[in-house]
Design an enzyme around this catalytic site. Sequence first.
Site, PDB file in Angstrom:
ATOM      1  N   HIS A   1      -5.276   6.384  -5.861  1.00  0.00           N
ATOM      2  CA  HIS A   1      -4.310   6.518  -4.909  1.00  0.00           C
ATOM      3  C   HIS A   1      -2.855   6.601  -5.456  1.00  0.00           C
ATOM      4  O   HIS A   1      -1.634   6.386  -4.751  1.00  0.00           O
ATOM      5  CB  HIS A   1      -4.391   5.436  -3.810  1.00  0.00           C
ATOM      6  CG  HIS A   1      -4.089   4.036  -4.441  1.00  0.00           C
ATOM      7  ND1 HIS A   1      -5.093   3.169  -5.102  1.00  0.00           N
ATOM      8  CD2 HIS A   1      -3.038   3.261  -4.291  1.00  0.00           C
ATOM      9  CE1 HIS A   1      -4.407   2.216  -5.267  1.00  0.00           C
ATOM     10  NE2 HIS A   1      -3.317   2.108  -4.943  1.00  0.00           N
TER      11      HIS A   1
ATOM     12  N   GLU B   1       6.644  -3.315  -7.778  1.00  0.00           N
ATOM     13  CA  GLU B   1       5.807  -4.614  -8.007  1.00  0.00           C
ATOM     14  C   GLU B   1       6.224  -5.315  -9.456  1.00  0.00           C
ATOM     15  O   GLU B   1       6.015  -6.634  -9.121  1.00  0.00           O
ATOM     16  CB  GLU B   1       4.480  -4.235  -8.140  1.00  0.00           C
ATOM     17  CG  GLU B   1       3.937  -3.641  -6.650  1.00  0.00           C
ATOM     18  CD  GLU B   1       4.130  -2.265  -6.150  1.00  0.00           C
ATOM     19  OE1 GLU B   1       4.668  -1.839  -7.191  1.00  0.00           O
ATOM     20  OE2 GLU B   1       3.748  -1.963  -5.277  1.00  0.00           O
TER      21      GLU B   1
ATOM     22  N   HIS C   1      -7.980   8.626  -0.063  1.00  0.00           N
ATOM     23  CA  HIS C   1      -6.745   7.825   0.471  1.00  0.00           C
ATOM     24  C   HIS C   1      -5.866   8.906   1.181  1.00  0.00           C
ATOM     25  O   HIS C   1      -6.095  10.010   1.135  1.00  0.00           O
ATOM     26  CB  HIS C   1      -5.687   7.683  -0.640  1.00  0.00           C
ATOM     27  CG  HIS C   1      -4.751   6.416  -0.549  1.00  0.00           C
ATOM     28  ND1 HIS C   1      -3.601   6.837  -0.062  1.00  0.00           N
ATOM     29  CD2 HIS C   1      -4.632   4.959  -0.624  1.00  0.00           C
ATOM     30  CE1 HIS C   1      -2.631   5.709   0.397  1.00  0.00           C
ATOM     31  NE2 HIS C   1      -3.586   4.623  -0.065  1.00  0.00           N
TER      32      HIS C   1
ATOM     33  N   GLU D   1      -2.017 -15.302  -8.273  1.00  0.00           N
ATOM     34  CA  GLU D   1      -2.145 -14.098  -9.153  1.00  0.00           C
ATOM     35  C   GLU D   1      -0.770 -13.970  -9.704  1.00  0.00           C
ATOM     36  O   GLU D   1      -0.227 -12.891  -9.812  1.00  0.00           O
ATOM     37  CB  GLU D   1      -2.558 -12.839  -8.394  1.00  0.00           C
ATOM     38  CG  GLU D   1      -2.969 -11.696  -9.228  1.00  0.00           C
ATOM     39  CD  GLU D   1      -3.383 -10.489  -8.727  1.00  0.00           C
ATOM     40  OE1 GLU D   1      -2.131  -9.923  -7.947  1.00  0.00           O
ATOM     41  OE2 GLU D   1      -4.308 -10.093  -8.476  1.00  0.00           O
TER      42      GLU D   1
HETATM   43  N1  UDP Z   1     -10.655  -1.307  -0.820  1.00  0.00           N
HETATM   44  C1  UDP Z   1     -11.379  -1.088   0.559  1.00  0.00           C
HETATM   45  N2  UDP Z   1     -11.366   0.154   0.926  1.00  0.00           N
HETATM   46  C2  UDP Z   1     -10.950   1.454   0.414  1.00  0.00           C
HETATM   47  C3  UDP Z   1     -10.465   1.001  -1.097  1.00  0.00           C
HETATM   48  C4  UDP Z   1     -10.259  -0.004  -1.608  1.00  0.00           C
HETATM   49  O1  UDP Z   1     -11.331  -2.150   1.122  1.00  0.00           O
HETATM   50  O2  UDP Z   1     -11.264   2.387   0.770  1.00  0.00           O
HETATM   51  C5  UDP Z   1     -10.561  -2.683  -1.247  1.00  0.00           C
HETATM   52  C6  UDP Z   1     -11.000  -2.987  -2.732  1.00  0.00           C
HETATM   53  O3  UDP Z   1     -12.249  -3.282  -2.829  1.00  0.00           O
HETATM   54  C7  UDP Z   1      -9.905  -3.853  -3.208  1.00  0.00           C
HETATM   55  C8  UDP Z   1      -8.632  -3.472  -2.730  1.00  0.00           C
HETATM   56  O4  UDP Z   1      -9.036  -2.780  -1.447  1.00  0.00           O
HETATM   57  O5  UDP Z   1     -10.375  -5.321  -3.111  1.00  0.00           O
HETATM   58  C9  UDP Z   1      -7.904  -2.854  -3.611  1.00  0.00           C
HETATM   59  O6  UDP Z   1      -6.881  -2.241  -2.841  1.00  0.00           O
HETATM   60  P1  UDP Z   1      -5.967  -1.038  -3.500  1.00  0.00           P
HETATM   61  O7  UDP Z   1      -6.755  -0.251  -4.287  1.00  0.00           O
HETATM   62  O8  UDP Z   1      -5.220  -0.324  -2.055  1.00  0.00           O
HETATM   63  O9  UDP Z   1      -4.664  -2.038  -4.204  1.00  0.00           O
HETATM   64  P2  UDP Z   1      -4.581  -2.519  -5.657  1.00  0.00           P
HETATM   65  O10 UDP Z   1      -5.630  -3.521  -5.918  1.00  0.00           O
HETATM   66  O11 UDP Z   1      -4.453  -1.315  -6.581  1.00  0.00           O
HETATM   67  O12 UDP Z   1      -3.155  -3.091  -5.460  1.00  0.00           O
END
Ligand code: UDP
Length: 377
Positions: free
Chosen positions: A213, A135, A246, A121
């Site tokens: 979140h 980040e 969250h 990524e």
């Molecule tokens: N996700 C999960 N449970 C939750 C919320 C998100 O398993 O209650 C998963 C979601 O499907 C995705 C990932 O966590 O694959 C995203 O994580 P998050 O939103 O924390 O971080 P970001 O992607 O914004 O870095």
Amino acid sequence: MALTKKILVVFGTRPEAIKFAPLIKRLQQDPMFDLTVCITSQHKEMLQQVLSFFAIRADVDLDVMQPNQNLSTLTSVILSKLSPVIAEKKPDLVIVQGDTTTAFAGALAAFYQKVPVAHLEAGLRSNNIYSPFPEEINRKLIGTIAALHFVPTDRARTNLQAEGIAQHVYLTGNTVVDALFMGLKIIEERALDFRDAFSFCKSGERVVLVTGHRRESFGDGFDNICKAITYLAHRFPAVQIVYPVHLNPNVQEPVYRMLGSIKNVHLIPPVSYEQMIWLLQQSYLVLTDSGGVQEEAPSLGKPVLVMRDVTEREEGILAGTAKLVGTSSEMIIEQTSRLLEDADSYERMSKSVNPYGDGTASEQIADLLTRYFTHEA
Ligand code: UDP
């Protein structure tokens, strides 16, 4: 004679575990690779939950979290705990994912021992070093260190090019889509059904899934989001709104205060990955500020309204799978109402192709790693 290459993968948070899972499974099947899975446990329970769902065992757990941790102490603990692992395992390659402090410190630790780094990524940029913080800088620094860059989209490739990084940059799509398909297959094989846990899904009514979140939305942002959800819940009483909330108190406080007693708003604790993708599959549309969810939803034909003012994932917006609605109540209400009322608008967004990948990224990456080690790539 088979030439086995030692690969060390390093990660520490739930999104990294999700995005690494399909690649780990793929590399573990390949006799060419001798894989060591090293976790830092920057997240604990959430990380373990994903590992156990995908049946991945960590070979090394650096267990880096300490009370009152800040970015400096976290970075230095990861460096000092990971360095002896690299010295002992002597990997031919270290792979990191995304833009966490684990990913950055992992890349730096490998660099200090002159071990090449591959970056999953790669190439996401907001071009604002303080947003997302830290980040944006983490991913830029990893980009400088990495020998191999697996970019999810053409835009990410262009971002790297603009920084003079053009060698060993490979467009593979994002492994998050592979993980989603793999996860849905596991759900089917294990006959997992969460209908009893989420009984609002039984009514056959449309479900709107909400996640949020981000620090940048604390305060006014969350107040506006909650106001919009309150309005929408009353205007569309048959629509079921589900919101895994969250655990951060800045999110919990306004959300439970403002939405806690609305009949068709279902506030639930954060859900496991399998529950999340199951809910995504059941949902009609998604309101979110999450990066991963923006990348997953289009593969299931679910329109995404992004509750942020900026996104480093513009591809979804350009492809028509997502719309940026910010955190203004008016925009959230207007765009959600449109999708709930106007079948043509809904159809357009749900039929768009996922720009983040087609589920073959891990296969392509495994192939590229083979070619890299045999000097063909
Ligand atoms: N996700 C999960 N449970 C939750 C919320 C998100 O398993 O209650 C998963 C979601 O499907 C995705 C990932 O966590 O694959 C995203 O994580 P998050 O939103 O924390 O971080 P970001 O992607 O914004 O870095």
